[in-house]
Structure formats: structure tokens, C-alpha cells
Design an enzyme around this catalytic site. Structure first.
Site, PDB file in Angstrom:
ATOM      1  N   ASP A  48      31.355  38.044  39.319  1.00 23.40           N
ATOM      2  CA  ASP A  48      30.421  37.835  40.303  1.00 23.40           C
ATOM      3  C   ASP A  48      31.353  38.108  41.753  1.00 23.40           C
ATOM      4  O   ASP A  48      32.641  37.751  41.657  1.00 23.40           O
ATOM      5  CB  ASP A  48      29.383  36.822  40.526  1.00 23.40           C
ATOM      6  N   ARG A  71      21.914  32.631  57.148  1.00 26.20           N
ATOM      7  CA  ARG A  71      23.048  32.608  56.303  1.00 26.20           C
ATOM      8  C   ARG A  71      24.376  32.554  57.102  1.00 26.20           C
ATOM      9  O   ARG A  71      25.229  31.515  56.637  1.00 26.20           O
ATOM     10  CB  ARG A  71      22.897  33.854  55.250  1.00 26.20           C
TER      11      ARG A  71
HETATM   12  C1  LIG Z   1      19.955  37.842  42.736  1.00 29.06           C
HETATM   13  S1  LIG Z   1      21.555  37.352  42.107  1.00 29.06           S
HETATM   14  C2  LIG Z   1      21.311  37.927  40.417  1.00 29.06           C
HETATM   15  C3  LIG Z   1      21.760  36.913  39.361  1.00 29.06           C
HETATM   16  C4  LIG Z   1      21.456  37.230  37.853  1.00 29.06           C
HETATM   17  N1  LIG Z   1      22.003  38.479  37.314  1.00 29.06           N
HETATM   18  C5  LIG Z   1      20.030  37.258  37.444  1.00 29.06           C
HETATM   19  O1  LIG Z   1      19.400  38.269  37.465  1.00 29.06           O
HETATM   20  O2  LIG Z   1      19.341  36.163  37.680  1.00 29.06           O
HETATM   21  C6  LIG Z   1      22.628  38.441  42.730  1.00 29.06           C
HETATM   22  C7  LIG Z   1      24.205  38.330  42.604  1.00 29.06           C
HETATM   23  O3  LIG Z   1      25.071  39.604  42.593  1.00 29.06           O
HETATM   24  C8  LIG Z   1      26.062  39.203  43.526  1.00 29.06           C
HETATM   25  N2  LIG Z   1      26.787  40.287  44.219  1.00 29.06           N
HETATM   26  C9  LIG Z   1      25.989  41.053  45.264  1.00 29.06           C
HETATM   27  N3  LIG Z   1      26.838  41.903  45.463  1.00 29.06           N
HETATM   28  C10 LIG Z   1      27.664  41.935  44.631  1.00 29.06           C
HETATM   29  C11 LIG Z   1      28.846  42.870  44.602  1.00 29.06           C
HETATM   30  N4  LIG Z   1      29.031  44.233  45.415  1.00 29.06           N
HETATM   31  N5  LIG Z   1      29.517  42.982  43.248  1.00 29.06           N
HETATM   32  C12 LIG Z   1      29.442  41.777  42.430  1.00 29.06           C
HETATM   33  N6  LIG Z   1      28.306  41.118  42.522  1.00 29.06           N
HETATM   34  C13 LIG Z   1      27.609  41.047  43.631  1.00 29.06           C
HETATM   35  C14 LIG Z   1      25.667  37.985  44.228  1.00 29.06           C
HETATM   36  O4  LIG Z   1      26.657  37.190  44.445  1.00 29.06           O
HETATM   37  C15 LIG Z   1      24.528  37.228  43.581  1.00 29.06           C
HETATM   38  O5  LIG Z   1      25.236  36.022  43.034  1.00 29.06           O
END
Ligand SMILES: C[S@@+](CC[C@H](N)C(=O)[O-])C[C@H]1O[C@@H](n2cnc3c(N)ncnc32)[C@H](O)[C@@H]1O
Length: 287
Positions: free
Chosen positions: A144, A34
Site C-alpha cells: 500500500d 481529511r
Molecule cells: C479502498 S482501499 C482498498 C483495500 C482493499 N484492496 C479492498 O478492496 O478492500 C484503497 C487503498 O488503496 C491505497 N492507494 C491509493 N492510491 C494508491 C497508490 N497510488 N498506490 C498504492 N496504493 C494506493 C490506499 O492507501 C487504500 O489503502
């Protein structure tokens, strides 16, 4: 670009403190795949030079934020896991709408929404099955940490591969327009979702009282204390009749006893049994 032990430890500490992402030893490949391309794009000769540059600035700067963004896992799809959306349509929304009939207001939060498939699935489900909401104040807030995914989410333009994942064909025909190789979401659906940047481990903005919270497939990456803190903060914003939706590999069990799991068909969702709170005030940072 192989990463040294020291550099991996530095990136792990950075990820933990800025996003709560836990990168245990063994995840070196993830950092390399990444951050390697990011290092190249930023003009560094190697991943080591890139990490050196991050270390050189004692403060968190734009490059650190780009590194955090690149480390996020953004996997998502329309109507992910299917059953929670069925439960919403069949049981949960009819019940919540009854509770909110006099206020005629419905507020949903899709936290960690990635490229938008989750909040847009919610918006399409409301349009398709709950036409009575046309006269209500409906708010879908989608947040996000990553500016990259938020930009894509706001654009609402998806590839053939993305629309093939989870989206019923009838929804594709009704709510999207084909432009070249891409599928563009119609404005009526896009307008229903308000995207905002928000890091779950930094102080939260004032949230409105929430009927439904989707926070799925993100806390799986966090440590136990962070999960507990976030679940507690959500309880303070959840209306007494509200429901919390987690990912299939996530649970409140052993984290927050004030939540009670409720099963609807093949979906498990959560209600808060604590004194109704809705103290959705800006709260302090998770340490
Ligand atoms: C695997 S995706 C999940 C997307 C959706 N909720 C789903 O279940 O399909 C995880 C998301 O969490 C976000 N993320 C990770 N750490 C975070 C944080 N500390 N605060 C907000 N968002 C975060 C990432 O950028 C990513 O887009």
C-alpha cells in the site's frame, strides 16, 4: 475549515501527481474533512496555512506525504464481496495448485491492501482449506502507499466492529485471540503475509512471477491512462495460468483487451490472453 478554490486546485494536482487520486471539483468536502484534522495535528491555525506551507516547499517533503496519506480512502473488510473468495476456494485455487504442483510455489499479491483484511483473508482461506500447502513455498505480498494503514496491517489487531464485518465466526474463534476490547490475529496467519510500501504509480520493484493478483477498489480512483498502464504492468508479472481480481465496480473492459473476463459463480475474474510475459522487472514511472 473551508478550502479556497486555489488551494483545492493545488491539492488536486498534488494528489494526482503523487498518488493518481483524481479529485474533481465537488470533492472539496473530502479534502476539508481529511486534511483539516491533519492541519490541526501539525499545529497549523487553518487549512489555508497548511496548504500555504505545502506550496512553500518546491520539493515533495514529509508533510506532502502526510497529506497524500490522509487523502487515501482505506475502506476494507474481511472476505470483501464474498464471491471472489468462494471462486478461489472452489475453482481457482484447485486449478492453480495443479499448475504449480511441480514447483510447489504459490505467490499472491494484494496490491493496495489497506489495513490488511484482504491479504489476511487470503492467508486464512489457505490455512483453512488447503492444508497441502504446508509443504509449499507460499508467499502473500501485501502493499500500500499509506504508511499509516501498513502499520495497522502489520499489527494485525482489529476492533469488534472490524471483525464483525465479513469474518466468519469460526475464523474469529480459530485465528484470533481477544485482548481487552481488541482481537489480535494469531502469529501463524500474520507470518504468512509480507507487507511492503509501494506506490502503484511510481517505478515498481522487481516482482516475482505471480499466480494471483488482487488489486481491488483502488483503480476506481485513477484516470483511464493510469489504469491502462497499471493493468499492462500487472500482465508482465502474471503467470500464464494466473488470475487478476478487481473490485466489483472495476473492469478491464475498454482498458486492456489482452485480459479476458472469466465467470466463476457470481465472481468475475480476469486472465491475460497476451503472450505469457512474466517480465517482472523494475519498470519506468507512470507519467
Ligand atoms: C479502498 S482501499 C482498498 C483495500 C482493499 N484492496 C479492498 O478492496 O478492500 C484503497 C487503498 O488503496 C491505497 N492507494 C491509493 N492510491 C494508491 C497508490 N497510488 N498506490 C498504492 N496504493 C494506493 C490506499 O492507501 C487504500 O489503502
Amino acid at each position: 475549515m473551508a478550502i479556497s478554490k486555489n488551494d483545492f486546485e493545488y491539492i488536486s494536482r498534488l494528489a494526482r501527481s503523487e498518488s493518481a487520486l483524481v479529485l474533481d471539483p465537488g470533492k472539496e468536502y473530502l479534502v476539508e474533512t481529511r486534511l483539516g484534522p491533519l492541519a490541526q495535528r501539525e499545529g497549523f491555525d487553518s487549512l489555508a496555512d497548511f496548504v500555504q506551507s505545502l506550496r512553500a516547499d518546491g520539493k515533495i517533503n514529509g508533510l506532502h506525504h502526510k497529506a497524500i496519506d490522509a487523502l487515501t480512502t482505506n475502506e476494507t473488510l474481511f472476505f470483501r464481496d464474498f464471491h471472489p473468495f468462494e471462486a478461489l476456494r472452489r475453482s481457482i485455487l484447485p486449478e492453480v495448485l495443479e499448475q504449480r504442483a511441480s514447483a510447489q510455489r504459490l505467490t499472491i499479491w494484494s496490491a493496495a491492501c489497506s489495513t490488511g483484511q484482504e491479504p489476511y483473508s487470503l492467508a486464512m482461506l489457505l490455512l483453512e482449506h488447503f492444508p497441502q500447502l504446508a509443504d509449499w513455498t507460499v508467499s502473500i505480498i501485501a502493499t500500500d502507499l499509506s504508511p499509516t494503514v501498513l502499520k495497522l496491517a502489520q499489527a494485525g489487531i482489529y476492533s469488534q466492529f472490524e471483525v464483525n464485518r465479513g469474518l466468519p465466526a469460526s475464523y474469529l474463534v480459530k485465528y484470533f485471540t481477544k485482548q481487552g476490547e481488541k482481537w489480535c490475529l494469531n502469529e501463524a496467519v500474520k507470518r504468512m503475509v509480507e507487507f511492503r510500501p509501494m506506490n502503484l504509480i511510481q517505478p515498481w520493484p522487481i516482482m516475482p512471477p505471480l499466480d494471483l493478483v488482487f488489486i481491488r477498489n483502488v483503480m476506481i480512483y485513477f484516470d483511464v491512462d493510469t489504469k491502462k498502464t497499471i493493468l499492462g504492468k500487472i500482465r508482465n508479472c502474471l503467470l500464464p495460468h494466473g488470475y487478476l481480481f478487481l473490485g466489483t465496480a472495476e473492469t478491464t473492459t475498454n482498458l486492456d483487451p489482452a485480459y479476458q473476463p472469466v465467470t466463476f459463480g457470481k465472481a468475475v475474474v480476469y486472465r491475460s490472453m497476451a503472450e505469457a510475459a512474466t517480465k517482472c522487472l523494475a519498470s519506468s514511472s507512470i507519467s
